[in-house]
Write a protein that holds these residues in place. Structure first.
Motif, mmCIF file in Angstrom:
data_model
loop_
_atom_site.group_PDB
_atom_site.id
_atom_site.type_symbol
_atom_site.label_atom_id
_atom_site.label_comp_id
_atom_site.label_asym_id
_atom_site.label_seq_id
_atom_site.Cartn_x
_atom_site.Cartn_y
_atom_site.Cartn_z
ATOM 1 N N MET A 1 12.576 -23.204 -15.227
ATOM 2 C CA MET A 1 11.973 -22.072 -15.937
ATOM 3 C C MET A 1 12.786 -20.812 -15.641
ATOM 4 S SD MET A 1 8.101 -20.540 -15.605
ATOM 5 C CE MET A 1 7.396 -22.092 -16.162
ATOM 6 N N SER A 2 13.305 -20.155 -16.698
ATOM 7 C CA SER A 2 14.104 -18.960 -16.514
ATOM 8 C C SER A 2 13.197 -17.748 -16.339
ATOM 9 C CB SER A 2 15.021 -18.752 -17.726
ATOM 10 O OG SER A 2 14.250 -18.561 -18.905
ATOM 11 N N GLY A 3 13.770 -16.706 -15.761
ATOM 12 C CA GLY A 3 13.009 -15.482 -15.578
ATOM 13 C C GLY A 3 13.272 -14.880 -14.214
ATOM 14 N N ILE A 4 12.769 -13.669 -14.029
ATOM 15 C CA ILE A 4 12.906 -12.952 -12.765
ATOM 16 C C ILE A 4 11.614 -13.130 -11.977
ATOM 17 C CG2 ILE A 4 13.266 -10.693 -11.696
ATOM 18 C CD1 ILE A 4 14.716 -9.879 -14.304
ATOM 19 N N ILE A 5 11.699 -13.735 -10.826
ATOM 20 C CA ILE A 5 10.517 -14.014 -10.014
ATOM 21 C C ILE A 5 10.041 -12.740 -9.320
ATOM 22 C CG2 ILE A 5 9.532 -15.422 -8.173
ATOM 23 C CD1 ILE A 5 10.427 -17.013 -10.568
ATOM 24 N N ILE A 6 8.787 -12.367 -9.535
ATOM 25 C CA ILE A 6 8.162 -11.242 -8.835
ATOM 26 C C ILE A 6 7.167 -11.836 -7.840
ATOM 27 C CG2 ILE A 6 6.871 -9.099 -9.040
ATOM 28 C CD1 ILE A 6 9.506 -8.979 -10.496
ATOM 29 N N ASN A 7 7.582 -11.885 -6.585
ATOM 30 C CA ASN A 7 6.744 -12.496 -5.559
ATOM 31 C C ASN A 7 6.508 -11.505 -4.415
ATOM 32 O OD1 ASN A 7 5.205 -14.433 -4.280
ATOM 33 N ND2 ASN A 7 6.948 -15.449 -3.333
ATOM 34 N N ILE A 8 6.170 -10.267 -4.788
ATOM 35 C CA ILE A 8 5.900 -9.208 -3.817
ATOM 36 C C ILE A 8 4.394 -9.024 -3.711
ATOM 37 C CG2 ILE A 8 6.296 -6.795 -3.212
ATOM 38 C CD1 ILE A 8 8.749 -6.863 -5.037
ATOM 39 N N ASP A 9 3.881 -9.005 -2.502
ATOM 40 C CA ASP A 9 2.459 -8.771 -2.307
ATOM 41 C C ASP A 9 2.144 -7.327 -2.712
ATOM 42 O OD1 ASP A 9 -0.170 -8.489 -1.460
ATOM 43 O OD2 ASP A 9 0.144 -9.541 0.437
ATOM 44 N N PRO A 10 1.230 -7.107 -3.656
ATOM 45 C CA PRO A 10 0.879 -5.731 -4.058
ATOM 46 C C PRO A 10 0.331 -4.895 -2.920
ATOM 47 C CG PRO A 10 0.078 -7.317 -5.676
ATOM 48 C CD PRO A 10 0.530 -8.108 -4.482
ATOM 49 N N VAL A 11 -0.175 -5.532 -1.870
ATOM 50 C CA VAL A 11 -0.719 -4.806 -0.717
ATOM 51 C C VAL A 11 0.354 -4.700 0.355
ATOM 52 C CG1 VAL A 11 -2.489 -4.772 1.078
ATOM 53 C CG2 VAL A 11 -3.051 -5.613 -1.214
ATOM 54 N N ILE A 12 0.651 -3.469 0.777
ATOM 55 C CA ILE A 12 1.658 -3.257 1.814
ATOM 56 C C ILE A 12 1.106 -3.664 3.173
ATOM 57 C CG2 ILE A 12 3.163 -1.558 2.922
ATOM 58 C CD1 ILE A 12 2.982 0.092 0.346
ATOM 59 N N PHE A 13 -0.094 -3.172 3.485
ATOM 60 C CA PHE A 13 -0.742 -3.579 4.731
ATOM 61 C C PHE A 13 -2.242 -3.292 4.648
ATOM 62 C CE2 PHE A 13 0.454 0.875 5.600
ATOM 63 C CZ PHE A 13 -0.750 1.394 6.033
ATOM 64 N N HIS A 14 -2.984 -3.984 5.491
ATOM 65 C CA HIS A 14 -4.423 -3.784 5.619
ATOM 66 C C HIS A 14 -4.709 -3.076 6.932
ATOM 67 C CE1 HIS A 14 -5.769 -6.338 2.234
ATOM 68 N NE2 HIS A 14 -4.697 -7.062 2.518
ATOM 69 N N LEU A 15 -5.658 -2.161 6.902
ATOM 70 C CA LEU A 15 -6.114 -1.489 8.116
ATOM 71 C C LEU A 15 -7.636 -1.434 8.046
ATOM 72 C CD1 LEU A 15 -5.321 -0.055 10.723
ATOM 73 C CD2 LEU A 15 -5.278 2.106 9.445
ATOM 74 N N GLY A 16 -8.265 -2.405 8.687
ATOM 75 C CA GLY A 16 -9.712 -2.528 8.549
ATOM 76 C C GLY A 16 -10.057 -2.897 7.121
ATOM 77 N N GLY A 17 -10.922 -2.115 6.506
ATOM 78 C CA GLY A 17 -11.287 -2.368 5.112
ATOM 79 C C GLY A 17 -10.392 -1.645 4.128
ATOM 80 N N PHE A 18 -9.382 -0.928 4.640
ATOM 81 C CA PHE A 18 -8.482 -0.172 3.779
ATOM 82 C C PHE A 18 -7.224 -0.980 3.504
ATOM 83 C CE2 PHE A 18 -4.729 2.602 3.487
ATOM 84 C CZ PHE A 18 -5.049 3.317 2.336
ATOM 85 N N ALA A 19 -6.780 -0.950 2.254
ATOM 86 C CA ALA A 19 -5.548 -1.636 1.877
ATOM 87 C C ALA A 19 -4.625 -0.644 1.176
ATOM 88 C CB ALA A 19 -5.847 -2.817 0.957
ATOM 89 N N LEU A 20 -3.433 -0.462 1.735
ATOM 90 C CA LEU A 20 -2.448 0.391 1.079
ATOM 91 C C LEU A 20 -1.621 -0.469 0.134
ATOM 92 C CD1 LEU A 20 -1.029 3.112 0.769
ATOM 93 C CD2 LEU A 20 0.512 2.444 2.635
ATOM 94 N N ARG A 21 -1.638 -0.110 -1.145
ATOM 95 C CA ARG A 21 -0.957 -0.886 -2.163
ATOM 96 C C ARG A 21 0.282 -0.151 -2.648
ATOM 97 N NH1 ARG A 21 -4.793 -4.743 -4.219
ATOM 98 N NH2 ARG A 21 -3.441 -5.081 -6.001
ATOM 99 N N TRP A 22 1.269 -0.922 -3.108
ATOM 100 C CA TRP A 22 2.461 -0.325 -3.700
ATOM 101 C C TRP A 22 2.096 0.544 -4.895
ATOM 102 C CZ3 TRP A 22 6.796 -0.141 -1.166
ATOM 103 C CH2 TRP A 22 7.099 -1.144 -0.253
ATOM 104 N N TYR A 23 1.081 0.119 -5.649
ATOM 105 C CA TYR A 23 0.642 0.881 -6.813
ATOM 106 C C TYR A 23 0.207 2.280 -6.396
ATOM 107 C CZ TYR A 23 -2.014 2.127 -10.997
ATOM 108 O OH TYR A 23 -2.485 2.780 -12.117
ATOM 109 N N SER A 24 -0.608 2.354 -5.347
ATOM 110 C CA SER A 24 -1.102 3.651 -4.877
ATOM 111 C C SER A 24 0.057 4.523 -4.393
ATOM 112 C CB SER A 24 -2.108 3.448 -3.740
ATOM 113 O OG SER A 24 -3.176 2.639 -4.150
ATOM 114 N N LEU A 25 1.001 3.900 -3.686
ATOM 115 C CA LEU A 25 2.127 4.643 -3.128
ATOM 116 C C LEU A 25 3.003 5.225 -4.229
ATOM 117 C CD1 LEU A 25 3.294 5.334 -0.327
ATOM 118 C CD2 LEU A 25 4.793 3.351 -0.571
ATOM 119 N N THR A 26 3.328 4.410 -5.221
ATOM 120 C CA THR A 26 4.186 4.903 -6.302
ATOM 121 C C THR A 26 3.454 5.903 -7.174
ATOM 122 O OG1 THR A 26 3.584 2.983 -7.685
ATOM 123 C CG2 THR A 26 5.597 2.814 -6.376
ATOM 124 N N PHE A 27 2.143 5.719 -7.357
ATOM 125 C CA PHE A 27 1.377 6.666 -8.159
ATOM 126 C C PHE A 27 1.335 8.024 -7.472
ATOM 127 C CE2 PHE A 27 -2.438 8.634 -9.906
ATOM 128 C CZ PHE A 27 -2.250 8.411 -11.261
#
Length: 223
Positions: A1-27
């Motif tokens: 299957m051709s294509g560019i594999i995107i296998n990055i976890d959207p969550v950078i890290f968890h801290l308790g119930g908080f999750a820092l996501r790449w989406y939040s960081l770039t936004f």
């Protein structure tokens, strides 16, 4: 299957119930970039930078509220079934046009109160807005919340990470890289605006050029 594999976890890290996501960081990075570029452009146009900073603050607040509200209304069935998700902005889901409308209205109101001409204020934001949208779409690439239809083109995105927000029916299948297409379009818009900025345009025309060209791109890419 051709294509560019995107296998990055959207969550950078968890801290308790908080999750820092790449989406939040770039936004957040996009917002910061927009404010910085708007302040620089305002100074270049002879506007009071302190007053413009106040306008920018309320525009960001109004834009965030409107962007989320428009997204929730657009997917009302999902949020009625999952009401707590309405507050989970870090999971993704912000409608740019909602943000522009409510953020723009907030900016116009505060600019008028501060005595800043609305057209000049709008022109000062154009460069920053389109640059911010490019940065924000990088987060969408990782998040998987903005995707195109299936494709057999070699540059299709294949989402492999289980945390990606792409529907299960499209997981592992090459799809058109919609965010990448939009970044390229926005780059062309940015170059166009930088060229137009050198010309003696009537107040408000640079912002109208931004809205018109970005709208055209979104229309073509969406369909």
């Amino acid at each position: 299957m051709s294509g560019i594999i995107i296998n990055i976890d959207p969550v950078i890290f968890h801290l308790g119930g908080f999750a820092l996501r790449w989406y939040s960081l770039t936004f957040a990075g996009g917002i910061a970039l927009a404010v910085v570029l708007t302040m620089r452009e305002a100074g270049r146009r002879g506007l009071d930078v302190d007053k413009v900073g106040n306008v920018a603050f309320w525009a960001v607040v109004g834009g965030l509220v409107g962007a989320r509200l428009f997204h929730v209304v657009d997917r009302l069935d999902f949020y009625l079934a999952n009401p707590l998700e309405i507050l989970m902005v870090n999971h993704g889901g912000l409608a740019i046009w909602g943000g522009l409308i409510t953020g723009g209205l907030a900016a116009l109101f505060v600019a008028r109160r501060e005595g800043i001409p609305a057209q000049k204020m709008a022109d000062a934001t154009a460069i920053g807005l389109i640059a911010a949208q490019m940065v924000g779409r990088i987060g969408c690439i990782i998040n998987g919340d903005a995707y195109g239809g299936p494709t057999d083109l070699p540059w299709g995105f294949v989402y492999a990470n289980p945390g990606a927000m792409i529907p299960d029916a499209l997981r592992g299948i090459p799809t058109h890289p919609y965010p990448a297409y939009e970044i390229l379009w926005d780059l062309a818009v940015l170059v166009t605006l930088l060229i137009l900025r050198r010309r003696a345009l009537p107040d408000g025309m640079l912002f109208l050029a931004y809205v018109a060209t970005h709208s055209l791109g979104r229309f073509l890419l969406t369909f």
